[in-house]
Motif scaffolding. Structure first.
Motif, PDB file in Angstrom:
ATOM      1  N   CYS A  79       0.761  -1.168  -0.032  1.00  0.00           N
ATOM      2  CA  CYS A  79       0.142  -0.069   0.042  1.00  0.00           C
ATOM      3  C   CYS A  79       0.889   1.275  -0.069  1.00  0.00           C
ATOM      4  CB  CYS A  79      -0.941  -0.122   1.229  1.00  0.00           C
ATOM      5  SG  CYS A  79      -2.140   1.234   1.170  1.00  0.00           S
ATOM      6  N   HIS A  80       0.765   2.036  -0.949  1.00  0.00           N
ATOM      7  CA  HIS A  80       1.908   3.178  -1.187  1.00  0.00           C
ATOM      8  C   HIS A  80       0.952   4.396  -1.139  1.00  0.00           C
ATOM      9  CE1 HIS A  80       5.131   5.373  -2.935  1.00  0.00           C
ATOM     10  NE2 HIS A  80       4.076   6.299  -3.588  1.00  0.00           N
ATOM     11  N   HIS A  81       1.513   5.506  -0.378  1.00  0.00           N
ATOM     12  CA  HIS A  81       0.909   6.814  -0.217  1.00  0.00           C
ATOM     13  C   HIS A  81       1.363   7.850  -1.525  1.00  0.00           C
ATOM     14  CE1 HIS A  81       1.058   5.521   4.007  1.00  0.00           C
ATOM     15  NE2 HIS A  81       0.137   6.475   4.085  1.00  0.00           N
ATOM     16  N   ILE A  82       0.438   8.068  -2.188  1.00  0.00           N
ATOM     17  CA  ILE A  82       0.482   8.766  -3.320  1.00  0.00           C
ATOM     18  C   ILE A  82       1.259  10.025  -3.089  1.00  0.00           C
ATOM     19  CG2 ILE A  82      -0.717  10.208  -5.270  1.00  0.00           C
ATOM     20  CD1 ILE A  82      -2.789   8.104  -5.258  1.00  0.00           C
ATOM     21  N   LYS A  83       0.900  10.758  -1.959  1.00  0.00           N
ATOM     22  CA  LYS A  83       1.676  11.820  -1.327  1.00  0.00           C
ATOM     23  C   LYS A  83       2.080  11.697   0.042  1.00  0.00           C
ATOM     24  CE  LYS A  83       1.179  16.981  -0.545  1.00  0.00           C
ATOM     25  NZ  LYS A  83       0.135  17.899  -0.414  1.00  0.00           N
ATOM     26  N   PRO A  84       3.651  11.350   0.091  1.00  0.00           N
ATOM     27  CA  PRO A  84       4.174  11.129   1.233  1.00  0.00           C
ATOM     28  C   PRO A  84       3.572  11.585   2.363  1.00  0.00           C
ATOM     29  CG  PRO A  84       5.805  11.295  -0.567  1.00  0.00           C
ATOM     30  CD  PRO A  84       4.463  11.878  -1.174  1.00  0.00           C
ATOM     31  N   LEU A  85       3.692  11.013   3.628  1.00  0.00           N
ATOM     32  CA  LEU A  85       3.093  11.515   4.791  1.00  0.00           C
ATOM     33  C   LEU A  85       4.071  12.949   5.193  1.00  0.00           C
ATOM     34  CD1 LEU A  85       2.543   8.265   6.961  1.00  0.00           C
ATOM     35  CD2 LEU A  85       0.866   9.758   5.795  1.00  0.00           C
ATOM     36  N   LYS A  86       5.399  12.547   4.963  1.00  0.00           N
ATOM     37  CA  LYS A  86       6.357  13.899   5.340  1.00  0.00           C
ATOM     38  C   LYS A  86       6.194  15.200   4.548  1.00  0.00           C
ATOM     39  CE  LYS A  86       9.891  11.184   7.382  1.00  0.00           C
ATOM     40  NZ  LYS A  86      11.252  10.738   7.368  1.00  0.00           N
ATOM     41  N   SER A  87       5.348  14.877   3.263  1.00  0.00           N
ATOM     42  CA  SER A  87       5.116  16.089   2.500  1.00  0.00           C
ATOM     43  C   SER A  87       3.572  16.428   2.709  1.00  0.00           C
ATOM     44  CB  SER A  87       5.443  15.718   0.872  1.00  0.00           C
ATOM     45  OG  SER A  87       6.589  15.267   0.687  1.00  0.00           O
ATOM     46  N   GLY A  88       3.193  16.086   3.756  1.00  0.00           N
ATOM     47  CA  GLY A  88       1.623  16.596   4.089  1.00  0.00           C
ATOM     48  C   GLY A  88       0.680  15.614   3.716  1.00  0.00           C
ATOM     49  N   GLY A  89       1.112  14.437   3.313  1.00  0.00           N
ATOM     50  CA  GLY A  89      -0.118  13.457   2.837  1.00  0.00           C
ATOM     51  C   GLY A  89      -0.703  12.674   3.918  1.00  0.00           C
ATOM     52  N   THR A  90      -1.808  12.093   3.692  1.00  0.00           N
ATOM     53  CA  THR A  90      -2.692  11.467   4.994  1.00  0.00           C
ATOM     54  C   THR A  90      -2.575   9.957   4.779  1.00  0.00           C
ATOM     55  OG1 THR A  90      -4.762  11.786   3.923  1.00  0.00           O
ATOM     56  CG2 THR A  90      -3.877  13.573   5.147  1.00  0.00           C
ATOM     57  N   ASN A  91      -3.122   9.422   5.496  1.00  0.00           N
ATOM     58  CA  ASN A  91      -3.484   7.855   5.548  1.00  0.00           C
ATOM     59  C   ASN A  91      -4.950   7.682   5.155  1.00  0.00           C
ATOM     60  OD1 ASN A  91      -1.090   7.014   6.709  1.00  0.00           O
ATOM     61  ND2 ASN A  91      -1.634   7.552   8.813  1.00  0.00           N
ATOM     62  N   ASP A  92      -5.621   8.675   4.474  1.00  0.00           N
ATOM     63  CA  ASP A  92      -6.943   8.478   4.007  1.00  0.00           C
ATOM     64  C   ASP A  92      -6.929   7.745   2.617  1.00  0.00           C
ATOM     65  OD1 ASP A  92      -7.831   9.942   5.949  1.00  0.00           O
ATOM     66  OD2 ASP A  92      -7.764  12.155   4.815  1.00  0.00           O
ATOM     67  N   PHE A  93      -8.259   7.229   2.484  1.00  0.00           N
ATOM     68  CA  PHE A  93      -8.331   6.241   1.516  1.00  0.00           C
ATOM     69  C   PHE A  93      -7.902   6.650   0.071  1.00  0.00           C
ATOM     70  CE2 PHE A  93     -11.259   4.839  -2.148  1.00  0.00           C
ATOM     71  CZ  PHE A  93     -11.095   3.412  -1.745  1.00  0.00           C
ATOM     72  N   ASN A  94      -8.412   8.021  -0.192  1.00  0.00           N
ATOM     73  CA  ASN A  94      -7.958   8.719  -1.467  1.00  0.00           C
ATOM     74  C   ASN A  94      -6.368   8.818  -1.766  1.00  0.00           C
ATOM     75  OD1 ASN A  94     -10.694   8.524  -2.406  1.00  0.00           O
ATOM     76  ND2 ASN A  94     -11.086  10.578  -1.581  1.00  0.00           N
ATOM     77  N   ASN A  95      -5.844   8.857  -0.586  1.00  0.00           N
ATOM     78  CA  ASN A  95      -4.215   8.986  -0.884  1.00  0.00           C
ATOM     79  C   ASN A  95      -3.528   7.833  -0.972  1.00  0.00           C
ATOM     80  OD1 ASN A  95      -1.701  10.807  -0.870  1.00  0.00           O
ATOM     81  ND2 ASN A  95      -1.451  10.394   1.183  1.00  0.00           N
ATOM     82  N   LEU A  96      -4.000   6.757  -0.858  1.00  0.00           N
ATOM     83  CA  LEU A  96      -3.546   5.315  -1.074  1.00  0.00           C
ATOM     84  C   LEU A  96      -3.794   4.693  -2.326  1.00  0.00           C
ATOM     85  CD1 LEU A  96      -4.563   3.964   2.591  1.00  0.00           C
ATOM     86  CD2 LEU A  96      -2.446   5.276   1.851  1.00  0.00           C
ATOM     87  N   CYS A  97      -2.867   3.849  -2.839  1.00  0.00           N
ATOM     88  CA  CYS A  97      -3.004   3.083  -3.959  1.00  0.00           C
ATOM     89  C   CYS A  97      -2.394   1.727  -3.878  1.00  0.00           C
ATOM     90  CB  CYS A  97      -2.376   3.772  -5.203  1.00  0.00           C
ATOM     91  SG  CYS A  97      -0.600   3.870  -5.074  1.00  0.00           S
ATOM     92  N   VAL A  98      -2.883   0.818  -4.785  1.00  0.00           N
ATOM     93  CA  VAL A  98      -2.415  -0.589  -4.766  1.00  0.00           C
ATOM     94  C   VAL A  98      -0.930  -0.660  -5.448  1.00  0.00           C
ATOM     95  CG1 VAL A  98      -2.769  -3.075  -5.433  1.00  0.00           C
ATOM     96  CG2 VAL A  98      -4.765  -1.532  -4.135  1.00  0.00           C
ATOM     97  N   LEU A  99       0.104  -1.114  -4.979  1.00  0.00           N
ATOM     98  CA  LEU A  99       1.214  -1.626  -5.741  1.00  0.00           C
ATOM     99  C   LEU A  99       1.573  -2.968  -5.785  1.00  0.00           C
ATOM    100  CD1 LEU A  99       3.510   1.506  -5.631  1.00  0.00           C
ATOM    101  CD2 LEU A  99       2.009   1.118  -7.599  1.00  0.00           C
TER     102      LEU A  99
END
Length: 279
Positions: free
Chosen positions: A220-240
């Motif tokens: 499970c990859h964060h599209i926008k990394p947490l350290k760059s202001g990303g979240t653990n929300d559904f829309n910020n995750l993708c399947v790899l």
């Protein structure tokens, strides 16, 4: 006939026209043994909530119910079967929640849960644990519009259709149970929940390759990394897949362009987000 956790049967519907006279149809329903297993598991999870009312036990309940809903939503008698299950555990559910969980009429928590999949329920109130809505098993009826056809048009998409890619059919209940077990080792409970939801809702299809990713190779990859202001929300995750994720985080992520030339825009966005993270 029993297959993939369903019970199939043939019936003869009343004919609507002369041409349909004598025709038979096939439908599927939940076997009694499987219904009893679901009820037993629900009771076990509710007793855990009653004994230890915390986010972890509520999370275990929600992930199980959402996983069961996602697996069986292609069933002919989907709504009817789950309403029956709901009635069988009704007293235990409400007695458990009344003691430990707040009943609220605030709609935003529910409306934002599972991308609004349960929006139509709880308009008069529902149970919520610190902003986290508690899903009721009979809420399967939220999907009832998919089971109806209007003007001869079948609205429901077959979740087990292999389509042109001939991919594996959907996400199995064993996959969901595996992800639930693994999620207990993830410290962030919000990430643990949405990690399961993302794999289930996309039917295990990779964000880059468009191919099915076996649950054991799912990253499970964060599209926008947490350290760059990303979240653990559904829309910020993708399947790899494990390989795709490894290459993306390597020193030469540009190799992904050669592997997936039709996904250059997505690959570029993921790589640039990681550069921002490094910066």
């Amino acid at each position: 006939m029993k297959y993939l956790g369903y019970e199939f049967y043939v019936f003869k519907p009343p004919p609507k026209c002369v041409q349909q006279k004598g025709m038979y149809m096939v439908a599927n329903t939940l076997p009694q043994k499987k219904e009893d297993e679901i009820v037993d598991r629900c009771r076990e999870l509710l007793r855990a909530v009653r004994k230890h009312p915390n986010f972890e036990t509520i999370h275990d309940w929600n992930t199980y119910v959402v996983g069961i809903h996602n697996y069986y939503k292609g069933m002919t008698h989907f709504c009817m079967n789950f309403r029956k299950i709901g009635w069988r555990i009704k007293k235990l559910f409400y007695h458990t929640m009344e003691r430990n969980v707040t009943f609220t009429q605030e709609q935003s928590y529910k409306n934002n849960f599972q991308r609004g999949g349960y929006r139509s329920w709880g308009s008069n109130g529902y149970y919520c644990f610190n902003g986290y809505p508690v899903v009721e098993i009979q809420w399967a009826s939220w999907d009832s519009w998919l089971l109806a056809g209007g003007n001869g048009v079948v609205k429901r998409e077959n979740p087990y259709s292999q389509k042109e890619r001939k991919q594996r059919p959907g996400v199995s209940i064993d996959d969901i149970e595996y992800l639930v077990r693994v999620s207990k080792h993830i410290k962030n409970s919000r990430l643990a929940l949405f990690r399961i939801s993302k794999y289930s809702s996309t039917k295990g299809i990779s964000y880059l390759s468009g191919e099915y990713v076996p649950v054991g190779q799912y990253h499970c990859h964060h599209i926008k990394p947490l350290k760059s202001g990303g979240t653990n929300d559904f829309n910020n995750l993708c399947v790899l897949s494990e390989l795709e994720h490894t290459i993306l985080h390597s020193t030469t992520p540009e190799r992904l362009y050669d592997l997936f030339p039709k996904k250059k825009k997505r690959i570029k966005a993921l790589i640039e987000a990681l550069y921002d993270k490094a910066a």
